[in-house]
Design a protein around this motif. Structure first.
Motif, PDB file in Angstrom:
ATOM      1  N   UNK A 278       8.475  -8.716  -0.525  1.00  7.80           N
ATOM      2  CA  UNK A 278       7.110  -9.100  -0.183  1.00  7.80           C
ATOM      3  C   UNK A 278       6.380  -8.026   0.594  1.00  7.80           C
ATOM      4  N   UNK A 279       7.070  -7.387   1.554  1.00  6.62           N
ATOM      5  CA  UNK A 279       6.445  -6.311   2.312  1.00  6.62           C
ATOM      6  C   UNK A 279       6.091  -5.132   1.402  1.00  6.62           C
ATOM      7  N   UNK A 280       6.963  -4.830   0.469  1.00  4.21           N
ATOM      8  CA  UNK A 280       6.701  -3.733  -0.463  1.00  4.21           C
ATOM      9  C   UNK A 280       5.447  -4.012  -1.294  1.00  4.21           C
ATOM     10  N   UNK A 281       5.333  -5.209  -1.819  1.00  2.00           N
ATOM     11  CA  UNK A 281       4.161  -5.548  -2.619  1.00  2.00           C
ATOM     12  C   UNK A 281       2.898  -5.614  -1.763  1.00  2.00           C
ATOM     13  N   UNK A 282       3.033  -6.015  -0.505  1.00  2.00           N
ATOM     14  CA  UNK A 282       1.868  -6.015   0.384  1.00  2.00           C
ATOM     15  C   UNK A 282       1.311  -4.626   0.588  1.00  2.00           C
ATOM     16  N   UNK A 283       2.199  -3.641   0.792  1.00  2.00           N
ATOM     17  CA  UNK A 283       1.737  -2.257   0.967  1.00  2.00           C
ATOM     18  C   UNK A 283       1.156  -1.700  -0.338  1.00  2.00           C
ATOM     19  N   UNK A 284       1.765  -2.054  -1.469  1.00  3.74           N
ATOM     20  CA  UNK A 284       1.234  -1.588  -2.750  1.00  3.74           C
ATOM     21  C   UNK A 284      -0.157  -2.168  -2.997  1.00  3.74           C
ATOM     22  N   UNK A 285      -0.365  -3.435  -2.641  1.00  2.00           N
ATOM     23  CA  UNK A 285      -1.680  -4.055  -2.782  1.00  2.00           C
ATOM     24  C   UNK A 285      -2.715  -3.341  -1.932  1.00  2.00           C
ATOM     25  N   UNK A 286      -2.364  -3.073  -0.675  1.00  8.46           N
ATOM     26  CA  UNK A 286      -3.297  -2.372   0.206  1.00  8.46           C
ATOM     27  C   UNK A 286      -3.615  -0.978  -0.319  1.00  8.46           C
ATOM     28  N   UNK A 287      -2.605  -0.276  -0.820  1.00  9.09           N
ATOM     29  CA  UNK A 287      -2.836   1.072  -1.341  1.00  9.09           C
ATOM     30  C   UNK A 287      -3.743   1.038  -2.568  1.00  9.09           C
ATOM     31  N   UNK A 288      -3.605  -0.002  -3.410  1.00  4.73           N
ATOM     32  CA  UNK A 288      -4.440  -0.111  -4.606  1.00  4.73           C
ATOM     33  C   UNK A 288      -5.899  -0.342  -4.239  1.00  4.73           C
ATOM     34  N   UNK A 289      -6.148  -1.190  -3.243  1.00  4.49           N
ATOM     35  CA  UNK A 289      -7.532  -1.473  -2.838  1.00  4.49           C
ATOM     36  C   UNK A 289      -8.209  -0.270  -2.192  1.00  4.49           C
ATOM     37  N   UNK A 290      -7.446   0.753  -1.889  1.00  6.82           N
ATOM     38  CA  UNK A 290      -8.057   1.972  -1.353  1.00  6.82           C
ATOM     39  C   UNK A 290      -8.956   2.645  -2.387  1.00  6.82           C
ATOM     40  N   UNK A 291      -8.717   2.385  -3.684  1.00  7.60           N
ATOM     41  CA  UNK A 291      -9.448   3.080  -4.743  1.00  7.60           C
ATOM     42  C   UNK A 291     -10.402   2.158  -5.500  1.00  7.60           C
ATOM     43  N   UNK A 292     -10.742   0.989  -4.932  1.00 13.72           N
ATOM     44  CA  UNK A 292     -11.620   0.039  -5.622  1.00 13.72           C
ATOM     45  C   UNK A 292     -13.056   0.095  -5.125  1.00 13.72           C
ATOM     46  N   UNK A 293     -13.428   1.162  -4.438  1.00 12.66           N
ATOM     47  CA  UNK A 293     -14.777   1.238  -3.880  1.00 12.66           C
ATOM     48  C   UNK A 293     -15.878   1.234  -4.927  1.00 12.66           C
ATOM     49  N   UNK A 294     -15.595   1.733  -6.130  1.00  9.45           N
ATOM     50  CA  UNK A 294     -16.606   1.785  -7.189  1.00  9.45           C
ATOM     51  C   UNK A 294     -16.569   0.566  -8.110  1.00  9.45           C
ATOM     52  N   UNK A 295     -15.551  -0.263  -7.974  1.00  8.74           N
ATOM     53  CA  UNK A 295     -15.424  -1.462  -8.827  1.00  8.74           C
ATOM     54  C   UNK A 295     -15.151  -2.673  -7.936  1.00  8.74           C
ATOM     55  N   UNK A 296     -16.134  -3.015  -7.128  1.00  8.85           N
ATOM     56  CA  UNK A 296     -15.960  -4.082  -6.147  1.00  8.85           C
ATOM     57  C   UNK A 296     -15.697  -5.438  -6.808  1.00  8.85           C
ATOM     58  N   UNK A 297     -16.174  -5.605  -8.044  1.00  4.57           N
ATOM     59  CA  UNK A 297     -16.073  -6.922  -8.675  1.00  4.57           C
ATOM     60  C   UNK A 297     -14.635  -7.316  -8.997  1.00  4.57           C
ATOM     61  N   UNK A 298     -13.706  -6.353  -9.093  1.00  6.81           N
ATOM     62  CA  UNK A 298     -12.327  -6.700  -9.428  1.00  6.81           C
ATOM     63  C   UNK A 298     -11.433  -6.761  -8.188  1.00  6.81           C
ATOM     64  N   UNK A 299     -11.987  -6.551  -7.008  1.00  8.25           N
ATOM     65  CA  UNK A 299     -11.161  -6.562  -5.789  1.00  8.25           C
ATOM     66  C   UNK A 299     -10.458  -7.897  -5.573  1.00  8.25           C
ATOM     67  N   UNK A 300     -11.154  -9.046  -5.661  1.00  9.35           N
ATOM     68  CA  UNK A 300     -10.410 -10.312  -5.495  1.00  9.35           C
ATOM     69  C   UNK A 300      -9.311 -10.493  -6.535  1.00  9.35           C
ATOM     70  N   UNK A 301      -9.573 -10.062  -7.775  1.00 15.81           N
ATOM     71  CA  UNK A 301      -8.574 -10.200  -8.826  1.00 15.81           C
ATOM     72  C   UNK A 301      -7.319  -9.400  -8.506  1.00 15.81           C
ATOM     73  N   UNK A 302      -7.490  -8.202  -7.954  1.00 13.88           N
ATOM     74  CA  UNK A 302      -6.346  -7.362  -7.587  1.00 13.88           C
ATOM     75  C   UNK A 302      -5.472  -8.085  -6.566  1.00 13.88           C
ATOM     76  N   UNK A 303      -6.096  -8.729  -5.578  1.00 19.48           N
ATOM     77  CA  UNK A 303      -5.342  -9.424  -4.535  1.00 19.48           C
ATOM     78  C   UNK A 303      -4.525 -10.567  -5.138  1.00 19.48           C
ATOM     79  N   UNK A 304      -5.166 -11.373  -5.979  1.00 16.78           N
ATOM     80  CA  UNK A 304      -4.477 -12.522  -6.557  1.00 16.78           C
ATOM     81  C   UNK A 304      -3.352 -12.089  -7.491  1.00 16.78           C
ATOM     82  N   UNK A 305      -3.592 -11.067  -8.302  1.00 15.90           N
ATOM     83  CA  UNK A 305      -2.584 -10.636  -9.264  1.00 15.90           C
ATOM     84  C   UNK A 305      -1.358 -10.061  -8.570  1.00 15.90           C
ATOM     85  N   UNK A 306      -1.560  -9.227  -7.569  1.00 11.71           N
ATOM     86  CA  UNK A 306      -0.416  -8.654  -6.863  1.00 11.71           C
ATOM     87  C   UNK A 306       0.382  -9.734  -6.136  1.00 11.71           C
TER      88      UNK A 306
END
Length: 592
Positions: A278-306
């Motif tokens: 769980x900790x590993x996936x939490x860090x991977x989720x946070x790292x992925x959201x670092x690059x979603x600044x140009x596609x804000x509409x998929x940010x909630x989806x990224x959180x739920x999917x991870x």
């Protein structure tokens, strides 16, 4: 396959409640089998010699099998939602009667209607449906909204009650029930020790929702609140692991010593594996959201999917999926909410709350339905002793374990707190779902289901309704839950750093020391990797922005009840005239 009378009745009720009406002129079923046609769609054939070349086309057709599953699921969710709306129209009802009691009551009424119409209970709550679709949103909701600071300050106490307390209850109840089974007059001598342990693990899962609502309303002190919250959350994880463990043991004809040691080792491997994963996936989720600044509409989806992916892969690897999704939520929350936009943050919070609430509502609703429509095996001696032992071992466990943990706590639990911990041990959704998904190989499965339902209904109705007046009568310690201010936060941080420094000098390490070390590691390494805009900023300014943002969201929620379009930090300056002098303080810091 045809539309049953009860499903048709539910459809009519839902349509009528929405204010719609429909007049159906004609129906032409797509099925050619008369035995499968509903009564209203069977048309007598008056033409003895129909022309083979002649074709007829109806105005409306009925193809119910095509949409049966999603249609019935939608009706159940809609009916449960109507029940929740009805409860809160007159809010004084939910003040004294927990919402879970009301949902079970509505389920009992619906179950009575189904029983009178000779309908079978809905076959939607299977093992896969519960563990793969209904449980993850409930656990994600609890983990994401866990108060971080008080949780880690009481982390040892939470694990003590969740792990040791659950083992205490399961083993104590199982041995006690096995002793009752040896009395021939009860007629349950065929229930083995392994099966008693399995049943004991099921009724050891506690339900936090109703109790936490009462605790919030009467403002009990923070330590008691967070220990109950954390214990209920991790108790579910431990209970599911014990359930799988005893289920495997119950299937063995002969249990050897080697099997016992392997199962004990597996218990710890499953729990620790879920935590690390769980900790590993939490860090991977946070790292992925670092690059979603140009596609804000998929940010909630990224959180739920991870989050869901962490749960599914943990199930694939046969480790604790509940621990995986809980630790994932706790790990990613801090970093994700700094990376995503405020609109995405608000969407994430509301969707998690909505899906978790719907899942728990449906489980309590089905509990009432199944109570009436399921065939029960009544053995009053075994069931009443199961209820007695569940209450007895819960109370004894709290008294004994509290005496052991109190010397290590800065603020020990007194007798009133212990009563709140023991009496707040309601059983609910997880216990019911585990009992309902028992394998058919268990000989007394119906007896275990009946016993679980009795324990749940007793604790939810009796303890859930009486806990509020009892805690008020006992005058349990309370806390001031007013809006947090910068002054409070500064003093908290000052005391934490001071205590950490004193502990470092004295060579004694507690959570203050480890928290200080982690914060240094976090600021130097983790934030630079996981946060996209880790620019140096005064911690006071960052804290002020966070508190003012929370205050603005609460103001908007009180004014309109809808914060779907949350303001940006700039627009916060115009939220309330009362906060304008304080906002000027922020502007001074911004210009420095």
């Amino acid at each position: 396959m045809y539309m049953s009378p009860f499903t048709f009745l539910m459809c009519v009720i839902c349509i009528a409640s929405l204010g719609y009406g429909a007049n159906v002129m004609a129906f032409e079923p797509t099925s050619t089998s008369p035995s499968k046609l509903p009564p209203w769609s069977q048309v007598e054939d008056t033409d003895p010699d129909p022309d083979p070349g002649e074709t007829t086309q109806a105005v409306f057709t009925l193809n119910y099998p095509r949409i049966q599953i999603p249609f019935e699921i939608t009706l159940w969710v809609l009916l449960a939602s109507f029940a929740k709306i009805g409860f809160h129209v007159y809010h004084k009802i939910t003040v004294w009667v927990p919402e879970s009691c009301l949902l079970i009551s509505i389920g009992l009424i619906v179950g009575g209607i189904m029983h009178s119409l000779h309908e079978k209970p809905p076959a939607v709550l299977t093992s896969n449906v519960f563990f793969l679709y209904m449980l993850p949103p409930i656990v994600l909701d609890s983990g994401y909204f866990m108060p971080t600071r008080p949780f880690f300050e009481n982390f040892g106490t939470v694990l003590w009650f969740a792990v040791v307390g659950t083992l205490w209850n399961s083993i104590g109840i199982g041995i006690s029930l096995f002793a009752i089974c040896q009395i021939e007059v009860f007629g349950v001598k065929d229930i083995t020790l392994q099966e008693n342990f399995l049943f004991a693990s099921i009724i050891s899962a506690v339900e936090p929702v109703a109790v936490l609502t009462v605790f919030e309303d009467i403002s009990v002190h923070e330590q008691l609140y967070i220990v109950v919250f954390g214990e209920c959350l991790f108790n579910d994880a431990v209970t599911v692991v014990l359930y799988n463990l005893f289920n495997h043991v119950a299937a063995l004809e002969v249990v050897e010593a080697g099997d016992v040691f392997l199962d004990i080792g597996r218990f710890f491997v499953v729990g620790l594996g879920g935590t690390i994963f769980g900790a590993l996936f939490g860090f991977v989720t946070a790292f992925t959201t670092r690059f979603t600044g140009k596609v804000r509409e998929i940010e909630p989806l990224i959180i739920f999917l991870y989050s869901y992916l962490a749960y599914l892969i943990a199930e694939l690897l046969d480790i604790s999926s509940i621990m995986a999704i809980v630790i994932c939520a706790l790990t990613m929350k801090y970093y994700v909410e700094e990376n995503v936009s405020q609109r995405s943050c608000t969407t994430i919070r509301h969707v998690i709350k909505m899906v978790g609430s719907v899942s728990e509502t449906l489980i309590f609703f089905f509990l009432g339905v199944v109570t009436i429509t399921t065939e029960h095996e009544w053995n009053w001696g075994y069931i009443l002793f199961a209820l007695l032992f569940a209450l007895l071992w819960r109370g004894l466990g709290i008294l004994v374990l509290t005496q052991i943990i109190n010397p290590f706590r800065t603020i020990p639990f007194n007798f009133k707190d212990q009563f709140g911990l023991a009496y707040g041990g309601l059983r609910g959704a997880v216990s019911f779902a585990l009992a309902f998904t028992l394998p058919d190989s268990i000989g007394r499965k119906n007896l275990f289901i009946t016993g679980t339902i009795v324990v749940i209904i007793f604790t939810v109705f009796i303890q859930g309704i009486t806990i509020r007046p009892l805690l008020k009568l006992m005058n349990v310690r309370k806390t001031n839950r007013n809006q947090e201010t910068i002054n409070d936060e500064i003093h908290k941080r000052l005391m934490e750093h001071t205590v950490a420094g004193i502990e470092d000098l004295c060579g004694q390490w507690s959570h203050y020391y480890w928290k200080d070390k982690f914060m240094k590691f976090n600021n130097r390494i983790l934030r630079k990797i996981l946060i996209h805009d880790n620019h140096p900023e005064s911690s006071i300014v960052a804290l002020y922005k966070k508190l003012e943002l929370q205050n603005a969201m609460e103001v908007l929620d009180q004014m309109s009840g809808d914060i779907s379009a949350a303001p940006s930090l700039i627009s916060l300056q115009y939220v309330s005239s009362t906060s304008r002098p304080v906002l000027l303080f922020s502007e001074v810091f911004e210009t420095v």
